[in-house]
Design a protein around this motif. Structure first.
Motif, short mmCIF file in Angstrom:
data_model
loop_
_atom_site.label_atom_id
_atom_site.label_comp_id
_atom_site.label_asym_id
_atom_site.label_seq_id
_atom_site.Cartn_x
_atom_site.Cartn_y
_atom_site.Cartn_z
N LYS A 155 22.67 47.88 40.49
CA LYS A 155 23.50 48.44 39.43
C LYS A 155 24.97 48.09 39.65
O LYS A 155 25.69 47.72 38.71
N THR A 156 25.44 48.17 40.90
CA THR A 156 26.82 47.84 41.22
C THR A 156 27.10 46.36 40.97
O THR A 156 28.15 46.00 40.42
N ALA A 157 26.16 45.51 41.35
CA ALA A 157 26.33 44.07 41.09
C ALA A 157 26.45 43.82 39.59
O ALA A 157 27.21 42.93 39.16
N GLY A 158 25.73 44.57 38.79
CA GLY A 158 25.84 44.44 37.34
C GLY A 158 27.22 44.81 36.84
O GLY A 158 27.76 44.18 35.92
N VAL A 159 27.81 45.86 37.41
CA VAL A 159 29.18 46.26 37.05
C VAL A 159 30.15 45.13 37.40
O VAL A 159 31.05 44.79 36.61
N TRP A 160 29.98 44.54 38.56
CA TRP A 160 30.85 43.43 38.98
C TRP A 160 30.70 42.24 38.02
O TRP A 160 31.69 41.58 37.69
N ALA A 161 29.47 41.95 37.61
CA ALA A 161 29.24 40.81 36.71
C ALA A 161 29.98 41.01 35.39
O ALA A 161 30.56 40.07 34.84
N ARG A 162 29.97 42.25 34.87
CA ARG A 162 30.67 42.50 33.61
C ARG A 162 32.18 42.35 33.78
O ARG A 162 32.87 41.87 32.87
N LEU A 163 32.71 42.77 34.93
CA LEU A 163 34.13 42.57 35.19
C LEU A 163 34.48 41.09 35.22
O LEU A 163 35.46 40.65 34.60
N THR A 164 33.66 40.30 35.92
CA THR A 164 33.98 38.87 36.03
C THR A 164 33.85 38.16 34.68
O THR A 164 34.60 37.22 34.40
N ASP A 165 32.92 38.60 33.83
CA ASP A 165 32.86 38.06 32.46
C ASP A 165 34.16 38.32 31.72
O ASP A 165 34.71 37.45 31.03
N TRP A 166 34.66 39.53 31.85
CA TRP A 166 35.91 39.93 31.18
C TRP A 166 37.08 39.10 31.72
O TRP A 166 37.95 38.66 30.96
N ARG B 180 39.57 35.83 29.93
CA ARG B 180 41.04 35.80 29.94
C ARG B 180 41.59 34.64 30.75
O ARG B 180 42.78 34.61 31.07
N GLY B 181 40.73 33.72 31.10
CA GLY B 181 41.18 32.52 31.81
C GLY B 181 41.37 32.71 33.29
O GLY B 181 41.94 31.83 33.96
N ILE B 182 40.91 33.81 33.85
CA ILE B 182 41.03 34.04 35.29
C ILE B 182 39.94 33.25 36.00
O ILE B 182 38.75 33.42 35.72
N THR B 183 40.34 32.40 36.94
CA THR B 183 39.37 31.56 37.65
C THR B 183 39.30 31.88 39.14
O THR B 183 38.47 31.32 39.85
N GLU B 184 40.18 32.77 39.62
CA GLU B 184 40.16 33.19 41.02
C GLU B 184 40.36 34.69 41.09
O GLU B 184 41.16 35.26 40.34
N LEU B 185 39.63 35.35 42.00
CA LEU B 185 39.74 36.79 42.11
C LEU B 185 41.13 37.24 42.55
O LEU B 185 41.53 38.38 42.27
N SER B 186 41.88 36.38 43.20
CA SER B 186 43.24 36.75 43.62
C SER B 186 44.14 37.02 42.41
O SER B 186 45.15 37.71 42.54
N ASP B 187 43.77 36.49 41.24
CA ASP B 187 44.56 36.74 40.04
C ASP B 187 44.18 38.04 39.35
O ASP B 187 44.78 38.40 38.32
N CYS B 188 43.17 38.72 39.89
CA CYS B 188 42.77 40.03 39.34
C CYS B 188 43.64 41.10 40.00
O CYS B 188 43.31 41.65 41.04
N THR B 189 44.78 41.39 39.39
CA THR B 189 45.77 42.30 39.96
C THR B 189 45.43 43.75 39.64
O THR B 189 44.54 44.05 38.84
N ILE C 234 41.70 40.44 45.79
CA ILE C 234 41.64 41.22 44.56
C ILE C 234 42.51 42.45 44.68
O ILE C 234 42.65 43.03 45.76
N GLY C 235 43.15 42.86 43.58
CA GLY C 235 44.09 43.96 43.62
C GLY C 235 43.43 45.31 43.85
O GLY C 235 42.23 45.50 43.61
N CYS C 236 44.23 46.27 44.32
CA CYS C 236 43.75 47.63 44.52
C CYS C 236 43.63 48.32 43.17
O CYS C 236 44.58 48.32 42.38
N PRO C 237 42.49 48.90 42.86
CA PRO C 237 42.35 49.60 41.58
C PRO C 237 43.38 50.72 41.46
O PRO C 237 43.57 51.50 42.40
N PRO C 238 44.08 50.82 40.33
CA PRO C 238 45.14 51.83 40.20
C PRO C 238 44.63 53.26 40.29
O PRO C 238 45.40 54.15 40.65
#
Length: 654
Positions: A60-71, A75-84, A128-132
């Motif tokens: 289930k958690t992997a599914g949540v991650w997959a939806r985040l990476t689709d999003w 938006r043109g994000i190709t590296e997780l380091s850009d996920c602020t 990857i950034g710290c979730p606010p």
């Protein structure tokens, strides 16, 4: 990874992640499966956090991650380091406004926090950034609270549950011997047919069986194949001693297949029918080709009986094994105790670190098994090998599979059982025993547990399950359910009892506002209780709220339809158990108790019952007639007392 035999095995497909982020996510998914979060990270967090998730939660958690990476990819994000952190905050607001429940969004936010925490533990952190919500709190990212979970599951209505349980018990106790005998005979015939060889004698026997059927225009033993009738070759081979090849070649040469298309007939088994329905055999003969369907219905009937009459969760029922319910040994005084079911609990199974154990753990306190449940288990034990799962896939399904039948499969089978039972009711001209559709939709499997709690809490007298008209089943709460541990069904019973209490005082409040009268020694206390009902209108009752309601002595009001009275409970006045418990024993109401109150509506029903008794009295012999008339007179006296002493809301609150 999943040791629970009754669940569908999940798979994580890396192709569900966008290609531009897939390799970074592959490492993090590997860590999700294999890495534990540190104790430092978990310190101070909710007890629901685990250092490592179980198989189902991992998927289930992997599914949540997959939806985040689709999003992110959109938006043109190709590296997780850009996920602020700011970008995660924007995604958090998207989840909040997506229309899903608060508990679901909370889980998704926690899954993203786990992603960030595991990335920090990685030998190749992506940055990857710290979730606010980790620094600001989660409230701004969560939708309003709504009722969810087991406590919001709708109980199966009485009109549906009653005949459903009757058909399930009937199948287990009246039809099972025939079905299992049919199963054994069907397997025997298949084995015979498979081993028959072609001989002149077997050919002669085959023709001797088939020729009279053809000559007299009688039905030909047939089966279903490709949507239509076909010659029942295996059945014919078994009962004649011919080989499959002889049946096939001879039928082609002599036109038997065409006759089977034109005049398809049954394939009766040479075994006696012992089961009765409405005083008549439930089958003229059992059919060779009906056996797989009957075995399926029998297994489903066993599940319904066990799930409903124990209160087990579906997964626990499907995880039971042969031998789980041994016959009790007599004690030193020769008394035999109750049957107990020892099984595994899966939902709350944890290891020493608090992580989920998918294979389950043995329940500390066994479930109490009443007679119909024991009978269902004994039937299942005849269907499987010793020590095997009672609902083993290979014993209950012809398709390949391992473990037990899954919860979703059993849910489909329950609906199929309803259709089968209704067909039987129609064939046997028993329209009143048909199972009506439930207004809340499919019955499923999870609703049995809630329905048991509903019927116990709202049917004083403790008559579990509406099967009273079936004959021997009269099971009180005290016999089967009061001794359960708190991790059994008690929490759900508390919730349902609190709901029943709130409904009772709310209905009483509305009735008093509409001018009805109330009488009895507890009448003024009932009015006091009704005045507090308004504050609970619309309340979503969870376990905490339920215990608050049950602990409030002003709300201790219980309606008892069986005895046509209302119990406004006060421990020191109780006669049902001489004031030794904090709740009434509604199956032992005493009409002279100081906790009794009756409304005008109770009196209307009392007078209706008096009329009914007088009508009965006119059609029975003298002594019984006198007793019925005496009871009717007593009921009318109760009504007279009520009319003289009733008070209304306008008389004031004591």
């Amino acid at each position: 990874m999943n040791g629970n035999p009754g669940v569908t095995q999940n798979t994580i497909h890396m192709a569900s992640f966008p290609e531009v982020l897939r390799e970074e996510m592959r490492l993090l998914v590997w860590m999700l499966i294999n890495t534990e979060l540190s104790s430092v990270f978990l310190r101070g967090r909710s007890p629901s956090w685990r250092s490592q998730q179980g198989p189902e939660a991992t998927s289930k958690t992997a599914g949540v991650w997959a939806r985040l990476t689709d999003w992110l990819a959109e938006r043109g994000i190709t590296e997780l380091s850009d996920c602020t952190s700011n970008l995660l905050g924007e995604y958090g607001y998207k989840l909040r406004d997506s229309g899903v429940t608060r508990i679901t969004v909370h889980y998704m936010l926690a899954s993203l926090t786990r992603l960030w925490a595991l990335d920090q533990l990685s030998s190749r952190p992506s940055g990857i950034g710290c979730p606010p919500w980790e620094t600001e709190g989660a409230d701004d990212y969560l939708p309003p609270a709504t009722a969810t979970g087991e406590n919001t599951t709708e109980a199966i209505t009485e009109q549906t549950m009653g005949p459903l349980l009757i058909w399930a018990i009937r199948t287990v106790e009246d039809f099972s011997d025939d079905i299992l005998a049919s199963w054994a005979e069907t397997n025997r015939l298949r084995s015979i047919a498979a081993n028959n060889t072609s001989t002149p004698a077997s050919l002669a026997s085959l023709k001797a069986f088939m020729n009279p059927l053809l000559a007299d225009g009688l039905p030909i033993p047939a089966t279903e194949a490709r949507g239509g009738p076909a010659l029942a070759r295996t059945y014919i081979a078994a009962i004649t001693g011919a080989s499959h090849n002889q049946v096939t070649s001879t039928s082609q040469r002599l036109g038997w297949r065409q006759a089977a298309l034109q005049r398809p007939g049954p394939c009766p088994l040479n075994i006696p029918v012992t089961g009765m329905l409405s005083g008549k055999p439930w089958r003229e003969a059992l059919d060779y080709h009906e056996n797989p369907s009957l075995m399926r219905q029998l297994g489903t009937a066993c599940f319904i009986v066990i799930a409903y009459l124990t209160g087990m969760r579906p997964g626990e029922v499907l995880g039971l094994r042969s031998g789980c319910c041994p016959d009790p040994e007599p004690d030193s005084e020769g008394k035999t105790g109750r049957h107990l079911i020892t099984g595994a609990v899966y939902k709350t199974a944890r290891d020493e670190n608090g992580n989920h154990r998918s294979e389950g753990v043995i329940r500390d306190v066994p479930w109490v098994a009443i007679a119909p449940v024991v009978n269902a288990i004994r039937v299942l034990e005849r269907m499987v090998q010793a020590g095997e799962l009672l609902f083993a896939h290979d014993a209950h399904d012809t398709r390949s599979g391992t473990g037990a039948l899954t919860v979703s499969t059993m849910a489909d089978r329950v609906e199929d059982f309803v259709a089968w039972a209704n067909k039987e009711a129609a064939v046997h001209e028993l329209p009143k025993e048909a199972i009506p559709p439930d207004p809340h939709g499919h019955i499923g499997t999870a609703r049995f547990r809630r329905s048991l709690a509903w019927h116990i809490a709202r049917r004083p007298g403790g008559l579990v399950a509406l099967a009273i008209q079936y004959g021997h089943l009269r099971t009180s709460i005290s016999v089967g359910y009061a001794s359960r541990s708190r991790d059994g069904i008690h929490d759900l019973l508390d919730v349902e009892t609190a709901r029943a209490t709130i409904d009772t005082v709310a209905d009483l409040h509305d009735d008093l506002e509409n001018g009805i009268g109330i009488s009895g020694p507890a009448a003024r206390r009932a009015i006091n209780a009704a005045t507090t009902a308004a504050q609970y209108t619309g309340t979503v009752i969870n376990l905490r709220q339920a215990r608050q309601v049950l602990a409030n002595p002003q709300l201790a009001v219980y309606d008892n339809p069986n005895t046509l009275l209302m119990c406004v409970y006060k421990r020191e006045k109780a006669l049902c158990h001489r004031g030794i418990k904090d709740t009434p024993s509604l199956d032992r109401c005493v009409t002279t108790c100081g906790n009794i109150a009756r409304t005008d509506q109770h009196i209307t029903k009392i007078l209706d019952r008096a009329d009914f008794l007088e009508k009965q009295a006119a059609h029975v012999p003298g002594p019984l007639s006198d007793r019925l008339r005496g009871n009717a007179i007593r009921l009318r006296e109760l009504a007279d007392v009520h009319d003289r002493t009733r008070i209304t809301l306008q008389d004031g609150v004591a």
